[in-house]
Design a protein around this motif. Structure first.
Motif, mmCIF file in Angstrom:
data_model
loop_
_atom_site.group_PDB
_atom_site.id
_atom_site.type_symbol
_atom_site.label_atom_id
_atom_site.label_comp_id
_atom_site.label_asym_id
_atom_site.label_seq_id
_atom_site.Cartn_x
_atom_site.Cartn_y
_atom_site.Cartn_z
ATOM 1 N N ASN B 55 0.839 -1.197 0.000
ATOM 2 C CA ASN B 55 0.000 0.000 0.000
ATOM 3 C C ASN B 55 0.874 1.247 0.000
ATOM 4 O OD1 ASN B 55 -2.408 -1.368 -0.074
ATOM 5 N ND2 ASN B 55 -2.477 -1.594 2.135
ATOM 6 N N GLN B 56 1.574 1.415 -1.096
ATOM 7 C CA GLN B 56 2.490 2.557 -1.219
ATOM 8 C C GLN B 56 1.984 3.462 -2.339
ATOM 9 O OE1 GLN B 56 6.677 1.462 -1.514
ATOM 10 N NE2 GLN B 56 7.029 3.287 -2.737
ATOM 11 N N PRO B 57 1.317 4.554 -1.969
ATOM 12 C CA PRO B 57 0.704 5.389 -3.013
ATOM 13 C C PRO B 57 1.714 6.070 -3.934
ATOM 14 C CG PRO B 57 -0.144 5.934 -0.833
ATOM 15 C CD PRO B 57 1.037 5.053 -0.636
ATOM 16 N N PHE B 58 2.908 6.368 -3.408
ATOM 17 C CA PHE B 58 3.908 7.045 -4.228
ATOM 18 C C PHE B 58 5.056 6.077 -4.515
ATOM 19 C CE2 PHE B 58 2.138 10.329 -1.315
ATOM 20 C CZ PHE B 58 1.384 10.996 -2.256
ATOM 21 N N PRO B 59 5.233 5.680 -5.775
ATOM 22 C CA PRO B 59 6.258 4.686 -6.083
ATOM 23 C C PRO B 59 7.663 5.114 -5.656
ATOM 24 C CG PRO B 59 4.838 5.043 -7.968
ATOM 25 C CD PRO B 59 4.465 6.074 -6.954
ATOM 26 N N THR B 60 7.910 6.427 -5.632
ATOM 27 C CA THR B 60 9.273 6.887 -5.333
ATOM 28 C C THR B 60 9.512 7.141 -3.849
ATOM 29 O OG1 THR B 60 8.401 9.001 -6.086
ATOM 30 C CG2 THR B 60 9.974 7.889 -7.528
ATOM 31 N N ASN B 61 8.490 7.026 -3.033
ATOM 32 C CA ASN B 61 8.681 7.269 -1.595
ATOM 33 C C ASN B 61 8.296 6.043 -0.772
ATOM 34 O OD1 ASN B 61 8.916 8.215 0.987
ATOM 35 N ND2 ASN B 61 7.276 9.729 0.827
ATOM 36 N N ARG B 65 3.305 5.036 3.567
ATOM 37 C CA ARG B 65 2.384 3.941 3.268
ATOM 38 C C ARG B 65 0.964 4.398 3.560
ATOM 39 N NH1 ARG B 65 5.510 -0.908 2.743
ATOM 40 N NH2 ARG B 65 7.244 -0.009 1.581
ATOM 41 N N SER B 66 0.038 3.842 2.787
ATOM 42 C CA SER B 66 -1.374 4.078 3.080
ATOM 43 C C SER B 66 -1.770 3.085 4.166
ATOM 44 C CB SER B 66 -2.200 3.851 1.826
ATOM 45 O OG SER B 66 -3.555 3.782 2.153
#
Lengths: 443, 297
Positions: B55-61, B65-66
C-alpha cells in the motif's frame, strides 16, 4: 503555482501536483528524481525545492511558506510496555556502555543485530503545511485538489468546530473537527455528467424539479411527467427499443444474487429504458411494449428517485411491470421476445414474484433510494466515484475521517516514526533532504 | 494540451494517450476491497508465488504507506463501548489497540452522525461506501486487530543532541538515570508513555505477582490518577466561573472579572494588566494576518 492552467499538468516539464487529475497521475507515474550527478550543490537544492514545492502548498506564496517553515520535527518511538516492565534499561548500558553480549532477553544486542528502522525525518519538511485547512480537506478525500478545497472554504462550505471558516489557511489545532458540505463533497469526488444528463438537468431545473424541491410531480397529467416531451414524441413516431447485445450478454453473465450486480443490472436496465425513449432507433416494437416500458421508467423514477420516505413498500405496480418486462429472466435480450410472444394480456394472471426475486428487487430499490437519479445535481447520478480517484485515495493517520457525515478530526500533528514519515510526499528522502537544506539556512 | 488543428499531437501527448489506453486503464475504476495505487501490483513475490500488494501510493517514496483506516463496524463498536457500556477511553484504547485521541474522535464523530440520523438529515452513504472500498481497513475482529501502536513515546527535543556521559562500568545505569542525564526534569520512558498502567502490570508480573493482582493494582492506581486529574480540571473551571460575573445581553454575554494590578513590577509584560494601554492596534494596517488561530465550538 503557474498562472497558466496548461502548465499545471505540463507533460514536457512534469511535476506532481496536489490533485487527482489523470495527467497528474501520469506525471506521478513517470516521476524521476530532479537531481543529476553533474549539478552543483546549490543546483541540487534549487531543483529539489522546485520539485517538492509543486506538490506541497502550491497555492501558498513562497514568502509565506518561508515564514511558516520550522526545522524541528516531531517523532515518536513505539515502546513495548512488557519489555519496559521486565527490564529497567540497564541492559542497553551494560559493559562499556553498549550492552553486554551475553545479556538475555530482547536486549541491546538483538536490537542492534536487526538494526532499528531509520526515522525519515527529512520527509517531514512540509509538516507545517499539513496543518492548513485546505490541505486537510483534500487529505480527508473531501476535495479532488487543494485548489478545490480552498474554493470550498472561501465559498462558505466548510465549518470548523461547527462554525463557518472561510480561511483556507487556517491552521488546524489538534482536536479540531472540520466538516464539508455533503453536496460539495459529492460533486468533488463524483463522476461528471455527460451531455444528455446536463441537458436533462437544465430542463429539470427550469421546471423546478429535483429532490431538494420536493421532486418531480408524480401524479396527474402525463404531459407533465415527460422528461423530454419532444424527444419522446419523436421516439413514439419512430418506434424503437434498446436491446444492445453487449449489454444483455453482460447482464446475463452476471450473478444476479450479488447486490452490486443486481443494482448495476437495474440501473443499466433503467438507463436502457430511458435511452429507448430518447435516442431514435429503427427497430419495430409493439405499441403495448413501448407503453409498458415508458410506464415502467416513469414509475421506477418516481419510486426510486423522487420519493422522500425511505421505508415505503415496493409499489405493486413495479413488481407487476418488472414481471411484465421479464426482469426475473435477467436480460434485455429476452425483453422483446417475451413481450412479443406473450403480450400484456397475462398481466393479471401472474402477480407474484419468487421470494428471492422479490428480495433482489427490494435490495436494488433500497440501493437506488440511497443513490437516486436526479439530473438537477451537479454530478453524475446515480453517484459514482470519479475516474482515477482510487489511485490517490489514502488517509493519513493524523486525521480521523468519518465519511458518512463528511467530517474529520485533526487528531494531532503529523509525526515521523521508525520507517514511516506521516507527511504524504511523492518525493524520496534525498530530494526532501535537499529541500530541507534549502530552507534551513540563508544561502 | 492537444495539438493545434491540423497538426499531429506532440510526442508527449502521444505518450500520454498510449499510457491512458494501456497501463493507465486499471486506475480508472477501483476494485472494491482492494487498493489501487500506482504500480501496487508489482511488489516482491512471496514464496508461494503471489504478488504482495504494497500500500504505497507514491512509487518513489517507500517511507510513506497508506495505512488502514477504521472500518464502519469497528467505529460503531467503539462508540457502543464508550457511550452505551460506559467504558473509559483509556480502557477502550487498550481493548481496540488504537490511540486514546482516536477513540475520543470516533465517539465524537459517531455522536454527530447519530444526531444527523435523528434529525432526518441525509448522510453521504454512497460516497462513504465507495471510499471505504478503496482504502485498506482495520476490521472488527475478536480479539481486536491492532490498529496502531498505542504506547508511542514522543521523542523529547532534549534527547536529540548526543550526550557524552561517563559512567562507571560497575554502575547499574537505568532509564531513570538516563533521563536525568539528558536534562534534570526528563522522566523515564515508562512514565511518559500514554499507557503507563501496562508497564506497571508487566512490572508486577515480573516481580512475581499474579496477573490478576497486578492488573487490579495498576488499574486502580491509574483510575485514581485519572479521577484526580479530572477533578483538578473541573475545579479550575469552577474557580474561573466563580471569579467572573456574566451579564447576558440579547446579542452576547459580557464577562467581568476582578483583577489585581501587579504593583511590584512595571506591569508592562505581555500578560500584565493594561500592558497594551495606550498602544494602538495595528489590525487595520495593510498586510496584517487576521486568520483566527483557534475556533471554539
Amino acid at each position: 503555482m503557474p498562472r497558466n492552467k496548461k502548465a499545471l499538468y505540463s507533460l514536457a516539464r512534469p511535476k506532481c501536483r496536489p490533485s487527482w487529475h489523470k495527467l497528474n497521475l501520469y506525471n506521478l507515474d513517470r516521476l524521476r528524481s530532479p537531481i543529476k550527478s553533474n549539478m552543483t550543490y546549490f543546483q541540487q537544492k534549487w531543483y529539489a525545492k522546485k520539485a517538492t514545492r509543486a506538490y506541497h502548498g502550491d497555492t501558498v506564496k513562497e514568502m509565506h511558506w518561508r515564514r511558516v517553515f520550522r526545522p524541528d520535527m516531531r517523532s515518536v518511538i513505539p515502546m513495548n510496555a512488557n519489555y519496559l516492565g521486565r527490564f529497567d534499561g540497564s541492559d542497553f548500558s551494560a559493559g562499556r556502555g553498549g550492552g553486554r553480549t551475553n545479556q538475555p532477553g530482547p536486549s541491546a544486542l538483538k536490537f542492534k543485530a536487526r538494526g532499528p528502522k531509520p526515522v525519515p525525518y527529512m520527509n517531514m519538511v512540509y509538516h507545517q503545511l499539513e496543518r492548513r485547512l485546505d490541505v486537510a480537506i483534500w487529505r480527508a478525500l473531501f476535495a479532488s485538489s487543494t485548489k478545490q478545497a480552498r474554493q470550498f472554504c472561501v465559498h462558505g462550505g466548510v465549518t470548523v468546530n461547527g462554525r463557518k471558516m472561510v480561511h483556507p489557511g487556517y491552521q488546524l489545532n489538534p482536536g479540531d473537527m472540520f466538516q464539508v458540505d455533503i453536496e460539495r463533497v459529492m460533486f468533488a469526488t463524483g463522476a461528471r455528467k455527460n451531455y444528455w444528463e446536463r441537458r436533462f438537468g437544465r430542463q429539470d431545473r427550469r421546471r423546478g424539479y429535483g429532490i431538494a424541491r420536493g421532486g418531480r410531480p408524480t401524479s396527474g397529467a402525463d404531459t407533465e411527467l415527460e422528461v423530454d416531451a419532444e424527444a419522446e414524441e419523436e421516439a413514439e413516431a419512430e418506434g424503437e427499443v434498446e436491446s444492445t447485445s453487449t449489454e444483455s450478454s453482460a447482464l446475463e453473465s452476471s450473478d444476479p444474487s450479488a447486490p452490486d450486480q443486481s443494482k448495476n443490472r437495474l440501473r443499466d436496465w433503467l438507463e436502457a429504458a430511458r435511452h429507448s425513449l430518447i435516442e431514435p432507433r429503427d427497430k419495430d416494437e409493439s405499441a403495448a411494449h413501448k407503453r409498458a416500458l415508458r410506464d415502467f421508467t416513469r414509475t421506477m423514477r418516481k419510486e426510486l428517485g423522487y420519493k422522500a420516505s425511505r421505508d415505503a413498500p415496493i409499489n405493486e405496480q413495479i413488481v407487476l411491470m418488472a414481471e411484465k418486462l421479464s426482469l426475473d429472466t435477467g436480460g434485455l435480450k429476452d425483453e422483446s421476445k417475451t413481450t412479443n410472444s406473450e403480450p400484456i394480456n397475462n398481466v393479471g394472471l401472474t402477480q407474484t414474484l419468487r421470494n428471492d426475486q422479490e428480495r433482489l428487487l427490494k435490495q436494488a430499490l433500497q440501493q437506488m433510494k440511497e443513490n437516486p437519479l436526479d439530473y438537477t445535481k451537479g454530478y453524475k447520478t446515480p453517484w459514482e466515484p470519479r475516474p482515477y480517484m482510487s489511485a490517490f485515495a489514502f488517509i493519513p493517520r493524523y486525521l480521523e475521517v468519518h465519511a458518512p457525515i463528511c467530517s474529520a478530526i485533526y487528531l494531532r500533528h503529523p509525526i515521523a516514526r521508525p520507517g514511516l514519515g506521516e507527511v504524504p510526499t511523492p518525493h524520496n528522502e534525498v530530494v526532501n533532504g535537499l529541500t530541507f537544506n534549502w530552507y534551513l539556512t540563508r544561502r | 494540451m492537444s495539438g493545434l488543428p491540423g497538426r499531429p499531437p506532440t510526442k508527449f501527448r502521444q505518450a500520454f494517450k498510449a499510457w491512458e489506453a494501456g497501463p493507465g486503464q486499471k486506475y480508472i475504476k477501483h476494485r472494491p476491497g482492494r487498493t489501487n495505487y500506482l504500480r501496487s501490483g508489482s511488489g516482491p513475490r512471496s514464496q508461494d508465488g503471489t504478488v504482495k500488494t504494497i500500500n504505497q501510493p507514491f512509487p518513489t517514496n517507500p517511507f510513506f504507506r497508506s495505512q488502514p483506516v477504521l472500518s464502519e463496524e469497528l467505529k460503531e463498536e467503539v462508540w457502543k463501548a464508550v457511550v452505551e457500556r460506559g467504558r473509559s477511553l483509556r480502557l477502550t484504547s487498550v481493548d481496540y489497540q488504537m490511540d486514546i485521541r482516536r477513540v475520543a474522535a470516533v465517539v465524537r464523530l459517531k455522536q454527530v452522525e447519530k444526531q444527523w440520523i435523528a434529525n432526518g438529515k441525509r448522510l453521504a452513504t454512497v460516497y462513504s461506501k465507495a471510499v471505504n472500498e478503496m482504502l485498506p481497513q482495520t476490521p472488527l475482529t475478536k480479539p481486536a486487530t491492532e490498529h496502531e501502536p498505542i504506547n508511542d513515546l514522543v521523542v523529547h527535543p532534549s534527547t536529540l543532541p548526543q550526550v557524552f556521559w561517563p559512567v562507571a562500568e560497575s554502575q547499574h545505569f537505568t532509564r531513570v538515570e538516563a533521563g536525568e542525564a539528558f536534562g534534570d526534569k526528563l522522566l523515564p520512558a515508562e512514565v511518559r508513555i500514554p499507557h503507563p498502567q501496562l508497564y506497571e502490570i508487566a512490572k508486577g508480573i515480573a516481580q512475581g505477582k499474579f496477573m490478576e493482582v497486578a492488573k487490579e493494582e495498576a488499574w486502580d492506581r491509574i483510575q485514581k490518577a485519572d479521577i484526580k486529574a479530572q477533578a483538578r480540571l473541573t475545579n479550575r473551571i469552577k474557580d474561573q466561573e466563580a471569579r467572573t460575573t456574566t451579564v447576558q445581553s440579547p446579542r452576547s454575554a459580557f464577562k467581568f472579572e476582578d483583577v489585581t494590578v501587579d504593583t511590584k513590577s512595571t506591569g508592562r509584560y505581555s500578560n500584565g494588566i493594561g500592558a497594551r494601554y495606550g498602544i494602538p492596534h495595528e489590525d487595520r494596517k495593510k498586510g496584517q494576518i487576521k486568520i483566527p488561530t483557534k475556533v471554539i465550538g
